[in-house]
Motif scaffolding. Sequence first.
Motif, PDB file in Angstrom:
ATOM      1  N   GLY A  16      -5.998  -3.478  15.025  1.00  0.00           N
ATOM      2  CA  GLY A  16      -7.253  -4.359  15.381  1.00  0.00           C
ATOM      3  C   GLY A  16      -8.376  -4.173  14.283  1.00  0.00           C
ATOM      4  N   SER A  17      -8.475  -3.193  13.569  1.00  0.00           N
ATOM      5  CA  SER A  17      -9.517  -2.959  12.623  1.00  0.00           C
ATOM      6  C   SER A  17      -9.240  -3.910  11.402  1.00  0.00           C
ATOM      7  CB  SER A  17      -9.624  -1.299  12.160  1.00  0.00           C
ATOM      8  OG  SER A  17     -10.020  -0.659  13.405  1.00  0.00           O
ATOM      9  N   LEU A  18      -7.572  -3.658  11.047  1.00  0.00           N
ATOM     10  CA  LEU A  18      -7.018  -4.390   9.905  1.00  0.00           C
ATOM     11  C   LEU A  18      -7.473  -6.138  10.245  1.00  0.00           C
ATOM     12  CD1 LEU A  18      -3.838  -2.365   9.127  1.00  0.00           C
ATOM     13  CD2 LEU A  18      -6.060  -2.386   7.848  1.00  0.00           C
ATOM     14  N   GLN A  29       0.851  -1.156  -0.028  1.00  0.00           N
ATOM     15  CA  GLN A  29       0.035   0.004   0.148  1.00  0.00           C
ATOM     16  C   GLN A  29       0.872   1.302  -0.071  1.00  0.00           C
ATOM     17  OE1 GLN A  29      -3.670  -0.085   0.106  1.00  0.00           O
ATOM     18  NE2 GLN A  29      -2.914  -1.942  -0.750  1.00  0.00           N
ATOM     19  N   VAL A  30       2.260   1.008   0.042  1.00  0.00           N
ATOM     20  CA  VAL A  30       2.890   2.416   0.285  1.00  0.00           C
ATOM     21  C   VAL A  30       4.209   2.128  -0.650  1.00  0.00           C
ATOM     22  CG1 VAL A  30       2.527   3.317   2.492  1.00  0.00           C
ATOM     23  CG2 VAL A  30       3.735   1.366   2.270  1.00  0.00           C
ATOM     24  N   TYR A  52      -5.077   2.317   3.578  1.00  0.00           N
ATOM     25  CA  TYR A  52      -3.668   2.831   3.656  1.00  0.00           C
ATOM     26  C   TYR A  52      -3.549   3.811   5.140  1.00  0.00           C
ATOM     27  CZ  TYR A  52       0.057   6.445   3.096  1.00  0.00           C
ATOM     28  OH  TYR A  52       0.789   7.595   3.156  1.00  0.00           O
ATOM     29  N   ALA A  53      -4.624   4.522   5.078  1.00  0.00           N
ATOM     30  CA  ALA A  53      -4.982   5.308   6.618  1.00  0.00           C
ATOM     31  C   ALA A  53      -4.735   4.311   7.913  1.00  0.00           C
ATOM     32  CB  ALA A  53      -6.132   6.220   6.610  1.00  0.00           C
ATOM     33  N   LEU A  54      -5.568   3.373   7.704  1.00  0.00           N
ATOM     34  CA  LEU A  54      -5.561   2.532   8.678  1.00  0.00           C
ATOM     35  C   LEU A  54      -4.278   1.800   9.175  1.00  0.00           C
ATOM     36  CD1 LEU A  54      -8.919   0.461   7.840  1.00  0.00           C
ATOM     37  CD2 LEU A  54      -8.416   1.990   9.978  1.00  0.00           C
ATOM     38  N   GLY A  55      -3.602   1.547   8.147  1.00  0.00           N
ATOM     39  CA  GLY A  55      -2.030   1.068   8.443  1.00  0.00           C
ATOM     40  C   GLY A  55      -1.293   2.113   8.854  1.00  0.00           C
ATOM     41  N   ILE A  56      -1.077   3.226   8.197  1.00  0.00           N
ATOM     42  CA  ILE A  56      -0.247   4.385   8.523  1.00  0.00           C
ATOM     43  C   ILE A  56      -0.394   4.789  10.278  1.00  0.00           C
ATOM     44  CG2 ILE A  56       0.681   6.649   8.694  1.00  0.00           C
ATOM     45  CD1 ILE A  56       1.852   4.875   6.407  1.00  0.00           C
ATOM     46  N   GLN A  57      -1.810   4.512  10.469  1.00  0.00           N
ATOM     47  CA  GLN A  57      -2.155   5.186  11.894  1.00  0.00           C
ATOM     48  C   GLN A  57      -2.311   3.843  13.012  1.00  0.00           C
ATOM     49  OE1 GLN A  57      -3.577   7.924  13.461  1.00  0.00           O
ATOM     50  NE2 GLN A  57      -2.642   8.865  11.595  1.00  0.00           N
ATOM     51  N   ALA A  89      -6.651  -8.562   1.127  1.00  0.00           N
ATOM     52  CA  ALA A  89      -5.450  -8.833   0.830  1.00  0.00           C
ATOM     53  C   ALA A  89      -4.391  -7.515   1.401  1.00  0.00           C
ATOM     54  CB  ALA A  89      -5.254  -9.028  -0.628  1.00  0.00           C
ATOM     55  N   ALA A  90      -4.914  -6.472   0.949  1.00  0.00           N
ATOM     56  CA  ALA A  90      -4.221  -5.150   1.563  1.00  0.00           C
ATOM     57  C   ALA A  90      -4.074  -5.166   3.076  1.00  0.00           C
ATOM     58  CB  ALA A  90      -5.044  -4.003   1.029  1.00  0.00           C
ATOM     59  N   ALA A  91      -4.998  -5.280   3.954  1.00  0.00           N
ATOM     60  CA  ALA A  91      -5.038  -5.202   5.062  1.00  0.00           C
ATOM     61  C   ALA A  91      -4.155  -6.482   5.707  1.00  0.00           C
ATOM     62  CB  ALA A  91      -6.484  -5.602   5.780  1.00  0.00           C
ATOM     63  N   SER A  92      -4.052  -7.558   5.019  1.00  0.00           N
ATOM     64  CA  SER A  92      -2.958  -8.656   5.474  1.00  0.00           C
ATOM     65  C   SER A  92      -1.530  -8.111   5.106  1.00  0.00           C
ATOM     66  CB  SER A  92      -3.211  -9.768   4.951  1.00  0.00           C
ATOM     67  OG  SER A  92      -2.919  -9.694   3.279  1.00  0.00           O
ATOM     68  N   TRP A  93      -1.392  -7.313   4.141  1.00  0.00           N
ATOM     69  CA  TRP A  93      -0.004  -6.728   3.989  1.00  0.00           C
ATOM     70  C   TRP A  93       0.476  -5.953   5.059  1.00  0.00           C
ATOM     71  CZ3 TRP A  93       2.235  -2.178   3.698  1.00  0.00           C
ATOM     72  CH2 TRP A  93       3.736  -2.022   3.187  1.00  0.00           C
ATOM     73  N   TRP A  94      -0.327  -5.165   5.632  1.00  0.00           N
ATOM     74  CA  TRP A  94       0.026  -4.344   6.883  1.00  0.00           C
ATOM     75  C   TRP A  94       0.326  -5.412   8.076  1.00  0.00           C
ATOM     76  CZ3 TRP A  94       1.368   0.791   6.681  1.00  0.00           C
ATOM     77  CH2 TRP A  94       0.846   1.330   5.804  1.00  0.00           C
ATOM     78  N   LEU A  95      -0.520  -6.200   8.289  1.00  0.00           N
ATOM     79  CA  LEU A  95      -0.410  -7.106   9.454  1.00  0.00           C
ATOM     80  C   LEU A  95       0.875  -8.056   9.285  1.00  0.00           C
ATOM     81  CD1 LEU A  95      -4.099  -8.272   9.848  1.00  0.00           C
ATOM     82  CD2 LEU A  95      -3.034  -6.687  11.355  1.00  0.00           C
TER      83      LEU A  95
END
Length: 545
Positions: A510-512, A223-224, A501-506, A527-533
């Motif tokens: 838990g939300s992800l 995402q970045v 993106y905003a959820l990840g940077i912040q 898939a995008a949420a799992s990348w951050w996790l």
Amino acid sequence: MGTGKRGRPTQPTVKRHIRGGLGCEYRIAWMLRINRLYGDDQSLSVGKKFARAFRGGSWDREVDGSQITHWEKLDQIPGYEVIRRYEELLGLPRNSLIAVADVVYHDKRGTPGSPHLKRPPDPYGIRRAGLGDVVDRALSTDAMNGDDWDALTANLDATRTVLPASDPGWPAVVERLAQELLLAEHIHWAQRNEAMVRFVGDPSSTSMVIAVCDALSADSRNQVSSELLGLLEITPHPDAMAHLIRQVSTPVNEVARRGAWWAAAEKTGRGHLRTPDLIALAKHARRLLAGYEGHPDCRSAAANVLYQLHAVTPALFKSLRLNESDASVRNVLTGGRIVAVTDASVTVNRIAEVVLGQMSSGHLSTDPILAELLGDALFDPQVTARLGALSLIRVTPYRKPTANVLAMELGGKDARSNPDLFASMVRALAFLGTPTHRQHLEKIALATDGFAPRFRATVIHSLAHCGESDSADEVWTALIVRHLMNQSNPMEKHIADGLIYALGIQRRFGSLRRLVANPAMPGPVRAAASWWLNLPEHVLRSTSR
């Protein structure tokens, strides 16, 4: 582009991209002066009193009032030790001014490698503690901070006496730095960005950095990746352009497309590209402007490529069939700004005048450098120019008054009727604002009417970079319910990408996690949420240091 005749193409003429009207040294001297004039201790706004207090801390010599004037009016260029003493004497966070000065030097000079702001032999006492300790931490899962990366890269020749250039550990060091760069903010980002610029400018590591950026940005869940692709704009190495052309023509996702176009436009102005690359890039730009309806920043960057190549002709306008929604493209093609040049000037002068009127001490009645920075921060089509200008404003006492004025402007008719002006002001407000200003953006993000989807998309993405507020939990929940299930058109997909993106940077992990666990969520969202996790824990711990 060429002569129109058969045979070998001629070299296209490129408008060299020069940042603003003043060089980097003038902007850095301005940063020092504004911090002194409007700092918390108003007794230091008097040059002679500031000079009398200057000796101490990291500075062991007497100076007089004329010396302060020489530095601030650039009769003499203020070096590292001078800027460090300004930080100390004015009570500013360590490296807050140093880090921004590094960003400004490399952005405006456009040359990677060793720092333009020369360090003293051992500014962090690393040699006493052992440079090997820093290298060991970079290779481990221990936390790193910005000072560590500064020390490790300020003199790469010295670092390679500890870890030779041939050591297989170097790619891991560069990859870790790249991952931290993706997630860091403000000073923490600036120090890591400077460290990566040093790596990419060092002949022993240029190819390594390009390979790391290539590998990390090839992940379609990333995402970045625009941050990684943006790094490639500063090196003329042909492999960097080859990678950007791949992401321009067949991007792995929309974030990569945007980052590739930003970097390609920057490289065009820096004179990095050979004739075949310029011709290919111009063709891609015309094709994108004629048929792509995705992120507006991609279209602005493609237009900027053509503007810098002197490729803007009546025939081009006719072939593109631009409509009213393409105002920013038309403005970039004709004036190199995302709004009309005359409108930009009026807006900037109005904001600068109100900001100066809000300052508690009336030291200045006008400030042309502030106006110039506002012009770059709001209306330059290149993200690096906007970021450099905003970083300078953010580390001065102008920060909060500027955010106040931008919040006020967003409620006016001009901004609400012009999506490009609105987007520029939202991005700047998110970068400069406080939790109070964040609440203003949250209200826009949650509004059910009065704002078109494009307006809300900009605001939701920008919430990533604005400090948390008391209402943050309920805001995120409402935005998730409203936007992540509906991706029926490109704009809704863009809104969803910005929200993840905003959820990840912040760090809303838990939300992800709930998004990943919810089978009703669209596959791309999960898939995008799992990348951050899946980001390494030690990288996450390091990025706030």
